[in-house]
Design a protein around this motif. Structure first.
Motif, mmCIF file in Angstrom:
data_model
loop_
_atom_site.group_PDB
_atom_site.id
_atom_site.type_symbol
_atom_site.label_atom_id
_atom_site.label_comp_id
_atom_site.label_asym_id
_atom_site.label_seq_id
_atom_site.Cartn_x
_atom_site.Cartn_y
_atom_site.Cartn_z
ATOM 1 N N LEU A 7 3.397 6.377 10.046
ATOM 2 C CA LEU A 7 2.617 6.070 8.848
ATOM 3 C C LEU A 7 3.098 6.938 7.694
ATOM 4 C CD1 LEU A 7 -0.891 6.005 10.547
ATOM 5 C CD2 LEU A 7 0.493 4.049 9.869
ATOM 6 N N PRO A 8 2.957 6.448 6.479
ATOM 7 C CA PRO A 8 3.361 7.268 5.332
ATOM 8 C C PRO A 8 2.435 8.472 5.175
ATOM 9 C CG PRO A 8 2.442 5.149 4.607
ATOM 10 C CD PRO A 8 2.480 5.119 6.093
ATOM 11 N N SER A 179 -1.343 -1.842 -4.223
ATOM 12 C CA SER A 179 -1.130 -1.132 -2.974
ATOM 13 C C SER A 179 -0.624 0.268 -3.263
ATOM 14 C CB SER A 179 -0.118 -1.910 -2.123
ATOM 15 O OG SER A 179 0.333 -1.112 -1.056
ATOM 16 N N PRO A 181 0.250 3.082 -0.813
ATOM 17 C CA PRO A 181 0.267 3.431 0.608
ATOM 18 C C PRO A 181 -0.207 4.850 0.908
ATOM 19 C CG PRO A 181 2.249 2.214 0.044
ATOM 20 C CD PRO A 181 1.527 2.485 -1.247
ATOM 21 N N ARG A 184 -3.831 5.024 1.091
ATOM 22 C CA ARG A 184 -4.430 4.080 2.047
ATOM 23 C C ARG A 184 -5.374 3.108 1.348
ATOM 24 N NH1 ARG A 184 -1.044 6.644 4.215
ATOM 25 N NH2 ARG A 184 -1.085 7.570 6.282
ATOM 26 N N MET A 209 8.172 15.853 -4.852
ATOM 27 C CA MET A 209 7.719 14.465 -4.932
ATOM 28 C C MET A 209 6.909 14.298 -6.200
ATOM 29 S SD MET A 209 5.572 12.144 -2.258
ATOM 30 C CE MET A 209 6.759 11.864 -0.976
ATOM 31 N N PRO A 210 7.608 14.041 -7.329
ATOM 32 C CA PRO A 210 6.916 14.061 -8.619
ATOM 33 C C PRO A 210 5.893 12.938 -8.795
ATOM 34 C CG PRO A 210 9.235 13.466 -8.884
ATOM 35 C CD PRO A 210 9.057 13.813 -7.455
ATOM 36 N N THR A 211 6.078 11.813 -8.116
ATOM 37 C CA THR A 211 5.105 10.721 -8.250
ATOM 38 C C THR A 211 4.937 10.033 -6.899
ATOM 39 O OG1 THR A 211 6.844 9.148 -8.821
ATOM 40 C CG2 THR A 211 5.674 10.155 -10.665
ATOM 41 N N ASP A 213 4.305 6.086 -5.213
ATOM 42 C CA ASP A 213 4.566 4.698 -5.603
ATOM 43 C C ASP A 213 3.296 3.858 -5.618
ATOM 44 O OD1 ASP A 213 7.308 4.607 -6.026
ATOM 45 O OD2 ASP A 213 7.730 4.482 -3.882
ATOM 46 N N ILE A 214 3.232 2.984 -6.603
ATOM 47 C CA ILE A 214 2.233 1.913 -6.594
ATOM 48 C C ILE A 214 3.029 0.619 -6.401
ATOM 49 C CG2 ILE A 214 0.501 0.665 -7.920
ATOM 50 C CD1 ILE A 214 0.070 3.249 -9.541
ATOM 51 N N ALA A 215 2.647 -0.181 -5.437
ATOM 52 C CA ALA A 215 3.408 -1.405 -5.159
ATOM 53 C C ALA A 215 2.508 -2.620 -5.319
ATOM 54 C CB ALA A 215 3.964 -1.361 -3.741
ATOM 55 N N ARG A 228 6.548 -2.185 -9.766
ATOM 56 C CA ARG A 228 6.320 -0.842 -9.253
ATOM 57 C C ARG A 228 5.617 0.010 -10.293
ATOM 58 N NH1 ARG A 228 11.142 3.539 -8.030
ATOM 59 N NH2 ARG A 228 9.872 5.042 -6.895
ATOM 60 N N LEU B 468 4.138 -0.658 9.201
ATOM 61 C CA LEU B 468 3.350 0.573 9.323
ATOM 62 C C LEU B 468 3.753 1.579 8.252
ATOM 63 C CD1 LEU B 468 3.271 0.800 13.197
ATOM 64 C CD2 LEU B 468 1.252 0.688 11.722
ATOM 65 N N TYR B 482 11.237 1.127 -3.584
ATOM 66 C CA TYR B 482 10.154 2.080 -3.332
ATOM 67 C C TYR B 482 10.609 3.294 -2.544
ATOM 68 C CZ TYR B 482 7.200 -1.653 -5.043
ATOM 69 O OH TYR B 482 6.637 -2.602 -5.834
ATOM 70 N N GLN B 483 10.126 4.445 -3.045
ATOM 71 C CA GLN B 483 10.366 5.730 -2.414
ATOM 72 C C GLN B 483 9.906 5.746 -0.954
ATOM 73 O OE1 GLN B 483 7.979 8.428 -4.638
ATOM 74 N NE2 GLN B 483 9.534 9.968 -4.742
#
Lengths: 254, 585
Positions: A7-8, A179, A181, A184, A209-211, A213-215, A228, B468, B482-483
């Motif tokens: 999982l992320p 989304s 991730p 969650r 990790m400056p930002t 992601d929004i997907a 993105r 996942l 995406y990162q």
């Protein structure tokens, strides 16, 4: 083993319970699948024609399968009533009070996320579809006193850490899905509807990790893949600083 | 019926495309469906190039697609979306359903119940031609300005409402296909109710026939919802209505000049009201095929036949009240989502009952590893993976991270690809001797099986890993933007290579199929020593099937009956009163 599902990163207060359910369900999946597979292999070896030339007409005479079925049903009842329904209820009913939260409007469009902060007055200005233009994608009515200090960005969402974020999500054109991730969360953005979605970011971004992601998760056209956005979680002080910068550049442009 | 008896004596029509014989129509359905399956697969292989090597020109054939689809051989996102939408549409509506219901159902149901033909032979022919019409309509959309439908096989408005002309053709195609399926289902239901041979009670029906019976009701009751919805979307597109368009839409910076007031969610409800039962339309006949092959190759009766039948009926009923679990993230409250989660968990139980019954049926058998049996056996764990991974998707809370990711694609492909498609392959190898009087080559069959099993898993298993990790589906570049996706992207290459190798391993099947029609080894009528009625007819069965019509004395799977010399006792074999006492004991 802790993250055997790959999982992320979880950067929100609500993520752990979701991950727990995911892991629990997958344990059930593994146990059942491995059990069935072992049964299958044993049966295929033991009852192959060479070993067992004469089949048994009656076959299995016990009721083991009933117990397996009852076991699965019970496990599902527990997952449903013990985890999924109460946790979902928390997601959709226990929405934080606006005064305790960072309130943001997000309006999706092909193929970007319009982000709308109320500014220092805490009030969102009026929007009107007839005012929509290239430099005013939200159709914000700047003549409305509430709109004077409203900040809008495209694809650039900033949130203070450890404070509930309350997003009112909608769409201008087609169905999108927000989304994030690491938080969650995922929520369809449906034109004609405004849907609240909330979470508490707990891990601030840093240099490595400056930002986040929004997907977009729902097919929304040819640019779906590049819809993105960027979420920056920062300390309250840095966030206030960022808001101030935005206000300053807003004043400059007016 | 009377009409039929006069027809039977007539010479067979030379024009097979106008034949009303259920077997001819079944074979036509089968070949057309297999062609579409191949086409849908080819489309997917193209998409897999783009996913593995985003933005690189397609090798060898890149120049075939023209400047407006793939300039310089590089697939445009629009074209990718067209291929995606058409892959789903072709596989579901033009490939798998016509094969499992149109081909297997048509060919086998009358034979297995001891009927001379379907109840409505002309309706049967009409449903085939409506299917062809729908297929042509869907394919022609590729040549429309703007290309084919590109809003996914789900065609969610407003995106689909404002899409290019291809979408109109998609809708018309769906209307034809829905009509075709409804006619076919009426035919199958009526045939099973009315034309069973003497002594063929409902509890003596082969499980395959039960599966077709319930499938018939699913098609009949679910398709009208999609048909109506398609007409409404067509009106939105052509007549300026706003069934699915709310007020205040702004598309590309311009307010959309429509009356508004509609609801995008209405379409989703109507669509999934069909499309969830449709999932069971894809899987139930496959389970039926697997059950037939398992019983025959274990040489023993199916275990828990009655519980399987009741589970299937219950499954059919429940499949109408789970649809909104596809829509958990549309802003659903606790009570509604609680209801649909509960029904979703409940429907998993009959599926488990059927799967366990099939597994337990193996216990005590004398298992023969014939080519069809290999596919039927592989179906069990593969369908198991597909079913089990539905669990986290059916619970709202774990659906949040997985919804609309590759996990979903992995889940349903495990059900339809190594699930249903394996059952289709198994069924073809199993009934080929009935269709032709010859058998297919086993060496080629085994190569086909091994390659398909390995590479199907190679294509679909990594999808769970991507899902996942949070990678959305339907992305032109497979998530390269995406990162959070970077560490799993290499799987795309693995999946694509698996897909192409999967294609290579279909060559032995295609060669085998055509070669065996003419040159396959000739075999006797009841090649597998089977008990069900289709094996009592000659191979291939003549027009009218049985002369005289058979009479049925017992359950469908009387293998290895104690006290009977041979290890199979056909349903139509008269065997004294003594056996009946034994049957009870």
């Amino acid at each position: 083993m802790e993250n055997f599902l790959g999982l992320p990163l979880n950067a929100s207060a609500n993520g752990a319970e979701i991950d727990r359910v995911l892991i629990l369900v997958h344990w059930l999946i593994f146990v059942l699948f491995i059990g069935w597979s072992i049964f299958l292999v044993v049966v295929l070896i033991r009852f192959r024609k060479k070993k067992n030339p004469k089949a048994s007409y009656a076959g299995v005479r016990n009721r083991t399968s009933i117990y397996v079925e009852i076991g699965i049903a019970l496990f599902e009842v527990i997952l449903l009533t013990g985890f999924s329904i109460p946790l979902w209820s928390k997601r959709v009913n226990d929405i934080p009070k606006e005064q305790n939260a960072t309130v943001v409007h997000i309006v999706a469009e092909q193929f970007s996320w319009n982000i709308h902060y109320p500014g220092p007055d805490g009030k969102f200005g009026r929007t009107d579809v007839h005012l929509v233009s290239d430099d005013n994608p939200l159709g914000l009515d700047r003549n409305d006193p509430n709109a004077k200090d409203d900040i809008t960005t495209m694809n650039d969402l900033h949130l203070p850490v450890n404070k509930p974020a309350l997003i009112y999500l909608s769409s201008k054109d087609v169905v999108h899905s927000l989304s994030i991730p690491v938080m969650r969360i995922k929520q369809d953005a449906i034109p004609g509807q405004v849907i609240p979605v909330w979470f508490v970011p707990t891990v601030a971004n840093n240099d490595s990790m400056p930002t986040y992601d929004i997907a977009c998760a729902q097919l929304c056209g040819l640019g779906h893949y590049r819809m993105r956005g960027y979420l920056t979680v920062q300390s309250q002080r840095d966030f206030d600083e960022w808001i101030k910068e935005q206000e300053a550049s807003l004043a400059q442009s007016q | 019926m009377e009409n039929h008896e006069t027809q039977i004596s007539k010479p067979k029509s030379r024009l097979i495309f106008l034949s009303t014989d259920h077997k001819t129509i079944g074979i036509l359905y089968g070949f057309t469906g297999l062609l579409f399956l191949l086409l849908g697969f080819s489309i997917m292989m193209l998409m897999r190039w783009q996913l593995a090597f985003p933005g690189q020109p397609i090798p060898f054939i890149g120049s075939w697609f023209g400047q407006d689809r793939a300039p310089g051989g590089i697939m445009l996102p629009e074209f990718y979306n067209q291929l995606g939408a058409m892959h789903g549409t072709i596989m579901v509506f033009l490939g798998v359903v016509p094969i499992v219901v149109g081909a297997f159902g048509n060919y086998l149901v009358p034979l297995q119940i001891g009927a001379p033909d379907m109840a409505f032979p002309k309706l049967n022919l009409m449903s085939y031609w409506l299917y062809v019409l729908g297929g042509l309509c869907a394919l022609s959309s590729f040549f429309m300005p703007g290309g084919a439908a590109q809003s996914g096989w789900t065609s969610y408005p407003p995106l689909a409402d404002i899409a290019t002309t291809g979408q109109t053709f998609w809708l018309i195609a769906i209307i034809f296909l829905a009509l075709s399926s409804m006619l076919n289902s009426i035919n199958i239901i009526t045939t099973i109710v009315q034309l069973r041979a003497k002594g063929m009670t409902f509890m003596r029906l082969p499980f395959f026939v039960w599966a077709q019976f319930i499938t018939g009701f699913l098609l009949l009751l679910a398709f009208p919802a999609l048909e109506a919805a398609s007409v409404l979307q067509l009106m939105d597109r052509l007549a300026g209505t706003s069934f699915f368009l709310p007020s205040g839409l702004v598309v590309s910076g311009q307010p959309l000049s429509v009356s508004g007031g509609g609801s995008p969610l209405l379409w989703q409800h109507l669509f999934w009201f069909l499309a969830h039962p449709e999932v069971y339309v894809l899987i139930l006949p496959a389970m039926g095929i697997v059950a037939e092959i398992l019983a025959n190759n274990t040489r023993k009766p199916l275990w828990g036949y009655r519980s399987m039948v009741y589970a299937t009926i219950f499954l059919g009923f429940m499949s109408f009240i789970v649809w909104a679990h596809h829509m958990f993230l549309t802003g659903m409250g606790t009570i509604i989502s609680g209801f649909f989660q509960a029904t979703t968990m409940i429907i998993s139980i009959p599926s488990v009952v059927i799967l366990l019954a099939l597994l337990i049926s193996l216990w005590g058998g004398s298992i023969r590893f014939t080519t069809p049996m290999l596919f039927a056996l592989a179906f069990l764990p593969m369908f198991g993976i597909g079913g089990l991974t539905g669990l986290p998707l059916g619970l709202t809370i774990s659906d949040i991270p997985l919804h609309d990711t590759y996990y979903v694609i992995g889940h349903f492909h495990y059900i339809v690809a190594p699930g249903t498609v394996f059952a289709i392959f198994g069924g073809i190898y199993y009934w080929f001797p009935k269709l032709t009087g010859r058998k297919m080559n086993d060496v080629l069959g085994r190569i086909h099986f091994a390659g398909s099993l390995v590479f199907m898993n190679g294509v679909f298993f990594p999808m769970f890993i991507l899902g996942l990790a949070g990678v959305s589906r339907r992305l032109w570049d497979g998530g390269a933007q995406y990162q959070f996706a970077q560490h799993v992207l290499h799987w795309h290459e693995f999946m694509s290579i698996s897909a192409w190798l999967l294609a290579v391993f279909q060559i032995p099947f295609i060669v085998n199929l055509f070669w065996s029609i003419r040159k396959g080894k000739k075999v006797r009528e009841n090649y597998w020593d089977a008990t069900t009625l289709e094996w009592a007819a000659s191979s291939p069965p003549p027009h009218g099937n049985f002369f005289p019509l058979p009479e049925v004395y017992r359950s469908p799977y009387e293998y290895s009956v104690p006290g009977y010399a041979e290890d199979f006792l056909p349903q139509n074999q008269f065997f004294g009163e003594g056996l009946k006492i034994k049957e009870k004991g």
